[in-house]
Design a protein around this motif. Structure first.
Motif, PDB file in Angstrom:
ATOM      1  N   ILE A  65      -0.610  12.193 -18.987  1.00 56.00           N
ATOM      2  CA  ILE A  65      -1.344  10.647 -18.952  1.00 56.00           C
ATOM      3  C   ILE A  65      -1.166  10.586 -17.653  1.00 56.00           C
ATOM      4  N   PRO A  66      -2.003   9.571 -16.857  1.00 49.45           N
ATOM      5  CA  PRO A  66      -2.111   9.021 -15.671  1.00 49.45           C
ATOM      6  C   PRO A  66      -0.632   8.223 -15.229  1.00 49.45           C
ATOM      7  N   GLN A  67      -0.281   8.735 -14.221  1.00 50.14           N
ATOM      8  CA  GLN A  67       1.039   8.334 -13.822  1.00 50.14           C
ATOM      9  C   GLN A  67       1.072   7.365 -12.590  1.00 50.14           C
ATOM     10  N   PRO A  68       0.915   6.173 -12.639  1.00 48.10           N
ATOM     11  CA  PRO A  68       0.744   5.025 -11.440  1.00 48.10           C
ATOM     12  C   PRO A  68       1.749   5.425 -10.371  1.00 48.10           C
ATOM     13  N   VAL A  69       1.435   5.070  -9.176  1.00 56.99           N
ATOM     14  CA  VAL A  69       2.431   5.135  -7.898  1.00 56.99           C
ATOM     15  C   VAL A  69       1.974   4.265  -7.025  1.00 56.99           C
ATOM     16  N   ASN A  70       3.148   3.619  -6.409  1.00 58.32           N
ATOM     17  CA  ASN A  70       2.603   2.896  -5.288  1.00 58.32           C
ATOM     18  C   ASN A  70       2.609   3.564  -4.019  1.00 58.32           C
ATOM     19  N   LYS A  71       1.750   3.346  -3.040  1.00 60.50           N
ATOM     20  CA  LYS A  71       1.395   4.206  -1.920  1.00 60.50           C
ATOM     21  C   LYS A  71       1.177   2.897  -0.553  1.00 60.50           C
ATOM     22  N   ASP A  72       1.143   3.691   0.616  1.00 59.24           N
ATOM     23  CA  ASP A  72       0.937   3.068   1.670  1.00 59.24           C
ATOM     24  C   ASP A  72      -0.643   2.191   1.561  1.00 59.24           C
ATOM     25  N   PRO A  73      -0.974   0.971   1.669  1.00 55.45           N
ATOM     26  CA  PRO A  73      -2.121   0.691   1.634  1.00 55.45           C
ATOM     27  C   PRO A  73      -3.000   1.242   2.659  1.00 55.45           C
ATOM     28  N   ALA A  74      -2.627   1.887   3.556  1.00 54.86           N
ATOM     29  CA  ALA A  74      -3.535   2.501   4.548  1.00 54.86           C
ATOM     30  C   ALA A  74      -4.151   3.933   3.778  1.00 54.86           C
ATOM     31  N   ILE A  75      -3.447   4.140   2.913  1.00 56.53           N
ATOM     32  CA  ILE A  75      -3.889   5.562   2.428  1.00 56.53           C
ATOM     33  C   ILE A  75      -5.202   5.213   1.304  1.00 56.53           C
ATOM     34  N   GLU A  76      -5.927   5.885   1.841  1.00 55.54           N
ATOM     35  CA  GLU A  76      -7.490   6.042   0.959  1.00 55.54           C
ATOM     36  C   GLU A  76      -8.197   7.313   0.747  1.00 55.54           C
ATOM     37  N   PRO A  77      -7.662   8.125  -0.348  1.00 55.67           N
ATOM     38  CA  PRO A  77      -7.871   9.376  -0.503  1.00 55.67           C
ATOM     39  C   PRO A  77      -9.475   9.483  -1.012  1.00 55.67           C
ATOM     40  N   LEU A 101     -12.599   2.795  -7.067  1.00 61.39           N
ATOM     41  CA  LEU A 101     -12.483   3.954  -7.883  1.00 61.39           C
ATOM     42  C   LEU A 101     -12.791   5.203  -6.746  1.00 61.39           C
ATOM     43  N   ARG A 102     -12.005   6.206  -6.632  1.00 62.62           N
ATOM     44  CA  ARG A 102     -12.179   7.156  -5.647  1.00 62.62           C
ATOM     45  C   ARG A 102     -12.229   8.419  -6.168  1.00 62.62           C
ATOM     46  N   MET A 103     -12.502   9.538  -5.587  1.00 60.81           N
ATOM     47  CA  MET A 103     -12.456  10.952  -6.129  1.00 60.81           C
ATOM     48  C   MET A 103     -12.034  11.989  -5.249  1.00 60.81           C
ATOM     49  N   ASP A 104     -10.840  12.440  -5.148  1.00 54.44           N
ATOM     50  CA  ASP A 104      -9.954  13.227  -4.210  1.00 54.44           C
ATOM     51  C   ASP A 104     -10.170  14.875  -4.778  1.00 54.44           C
ATOM     52  N   GLY A 105     -10.973  15.699  -4.393  1.00 49.94           N
ATOM     53  CA  GLY A 105     -11.225  16.915  -4.890  1.00 49.94           C
ATOM     54  C   GLY A 105     -11.659  16.804  -6.141  1.00 49.94           C
ATOM     55  N   ASP A 106     -10.895  17.469  -7.391  1.00 48.67           N
ATOM     56  CA  ASP A 106     -11.306  16.892  -8.692  1.00 48.67           C
ATOM     57  C   ASP A 106     -10.400  15.775  -9.648  1.00 48.67           C
ATOM     58  N   LEU A 146      -7.508   2.669  -7.497  1.00 50.72           N
ATOM     59  CA  LEU A 146      -6.653   1.947  -6.496  1.00 50.72           C
ATOM     60  C   LEU A 146      -6.687   0.253  -6.949  1.00 50.72           C
ATOM     61  N   ARG A 147      -5.591  -0.154  -6.871  1.00 45.40           N
ATOM     62  CA  ARG A 147      -5.532  -1.702  -7.099  1.00 45.40           C
ATOM     63  C   ARG A 147      -4.854  -2.371  -5.754  1.00 45.40           C
ATOM     64  N   ASP A 148      -5.452  -3.257  -5.090  1.00 40.53           N
ATOM     65  CA  ASP A 148      -4.538  -3.929  -4.035  1.00 40.53           C
ATOM     66  C   ASP A 148      -3.415  -4.701  -4.381  1.00 40.53           C
ATOM     67  N   GLY A 149      -2.383  -4.539  -3.610  1.00 40.81           N
ATOM     68  CA  GLY A 149      -1.046  -5.303  -3.697  1.00 40.81           C
ATOM     69  C   GLY A 149      -0.728  -5.904  -2.872  1.00 40.81           C
ATOM     70  N   ASP A 150       0.493  -5.565  -1.949  1.00 36.30           N
ATOM     71  CA  ASP A 150       0.713  -6.519  -0.782  1.00 36.30           C
ATOM     72  C   ASP A 150       0.601  -5.620   0.637  1.00 36.30           C
ATOM     73  N   ASN A 151       1.248  -5.967   1.557  1.00 35.37           N
ATOM     74  CA  ASN A 151       1.138  -5.364   2.701  1.00 35.37           C
ATOM     75  C   ASN A 151       1.674  -3.892   2.790  1.00 35.37           C
ATOM     76  N   LEU A 152       2.588  -3.836   1.622  1.00 30.30           N
ATOM     77  CA  LEU A 152       3.317  -2.535   1.607  1.00 30.30           C
ATOM     78  C   LEU A 152       2.971  -1.399   0.587  1.00 30.30           C
ATOM     79  N   ASN A 153       2.290  -1.842  -0.388  1.00 27.76           N
ATOM     80  CA  ASN A 153       2.164  -1.372  -1.425  1.00 27.76           C
ATOM     81  C   ASN A 153       0.614  -1.597  -1.826  1.00 27.76           C
ATOM     82  N   ARG A 154       0.225  -0.056  -2.429  1.00 27.26           N
ATOM     83  CA  ARG A 154      -0.875  -0.277  -3.231  1.00 27.26           C
ATOM     84  C   ARG A 154      -0.974   0.733  -4.413  1.00 27.26           C
ATOM     85  N   LEU A 155      -1.243   0.244  -5.445  1.00 30.74           N
ATOM     86  CA  LEU A 155      -1.057   1.177  -6.681  1.00 30.74           C
ATOM     87  C   LEU A 155      -2.205   2.290  -6.982  1.00 30.74           C
TER      88      LEU A 155
END
Length: 273
Positions: free
Chosen positions: A200-212, A228-233, A238-247
């Motif tokens: 199943i999907p495994q949510p992870v927090n990443k740098d808000p600057a990352i937009e794959p 909603l983005r598509m990176d390859g297949d 993506l859900r906005d969070g704070d200045n350090l995290n984006r889900l």
């Protein structure tokens, strides 16, 4: 040792009652839809966590007329092994609604114990004896609505674990609290081996600057920006969070991703045409 204070029991005692057929049916439907009909097994050690006792009810298939006993035992061996492993877990009690030969051979035929009756009797008995303060019932069978109604009338607080989208609203609304058997809950209860295959999907927090990848959709929900983005297949919500995290919530199967996000409270729009 001073025994004058007497025995101190847990402040809140909660029992869980599991209709194994409902749990198995819910999982089987998801497996057929997303996982090529693989079989998944649950770890009762994980299921009983948070409860003082867990009562697990299942019915083995009835032995067919003229079916050889060796054939029958082989046909039911896998399910019997599951029940044996469940019964070995501390705090778990397994009850089988199996079909048995009548003790009086003169009567002939098979005698089957009904799982729904066993659950009803046990839940009502524990309620009348005040053995528990709260009860949890896992089922999607609407036949249990009168039982829940009776328990509530007796003052018992009832939580219903149910298969979402497959359960009659009357049953869901009869309980005090409702807990859907979503993908994350099922994954949490599975064995390690099954977890690996129940991808199943495994949510992870990443740098808000990352937009794959490529942006497919963007929307606002409750004042929060989603993409909603598509990176390859791989589709990624993506859900906005704070200045350090984006889900980031990724998965290759868009339908499965939408179902998982729905359980998280995220309303993912359809793919663009």
């Amino acid at each position: 040792m001073d025994w004058s204070t007497g025995y101190s029991s847990p402040s809140t005692i909660t029992y869980m009652f599991v209709d194994a057929a409902s749990l198995r049916g819910c999982t089987r439907n998801i497996s057929r839809r997303f996982f090529s009909d693989q079989k998944f097994e649950f770890d009762l050690t994980r299921m009983v966590s948070g409860y003082n006792r867990l009562f697990y009810y299942d019915a083995l298939p009835i032995r067919e007329r003229d079916e050889d006993e060796t054939v029958y035992l082989a046909r039911t061996a896998e399910q019997r092994a599951v029940l044996d492993r469940a019964a070995a877990v501390d705090g778990v009690h397994v009850y089988e609604g199996d079909a048995h030969r009548r003790k009086n051979k003169g009567q002939g035929g098979l005698e089957q114990k009904k799982v729904d009756v066993m659950i009803a009797v046990d839940m009502l008995t524990h309620t009348f004896r005040r053995n528990m303060h709260q009860a949890a019932l896992l089922t999607g069978d609407n036949d249990f609505k009168p039982l829940i109604d009776a328990l509530v009338r007796e003052g018992m607080n009832v939580t219903l674990w149910f298969p979402p989208g497959e359960t009659n609203p009357e049953l869901v609304n009869a309980a005090d609290s409702r807990r859907p058997l979503d993908l994350q809950t099922l994954w949490n209860w599975m064995t390690d081996e099954s977890r690996i295959r129940f991808q199943i999907p495994q949510p992870v927090n990443k740098d808000p600057a990352i937009e794959p990848g490529e942006l497919l959709r963007e929307w606002i929900q409750d004042g929060v920006r989603f993409q909603l983005r598509m990176d390859g297949d791989v589709f990624i919500v993506l859900r906005d969070g704070d200045n350090l995290n984006r889900l980031h919530v990724p998965h290759q199967n868009f339908e499965l991703l939408v179902l998982h996000c729905k359980s998280m409270g995220y309303n993912v729009p359809d793919l663009p045409n």
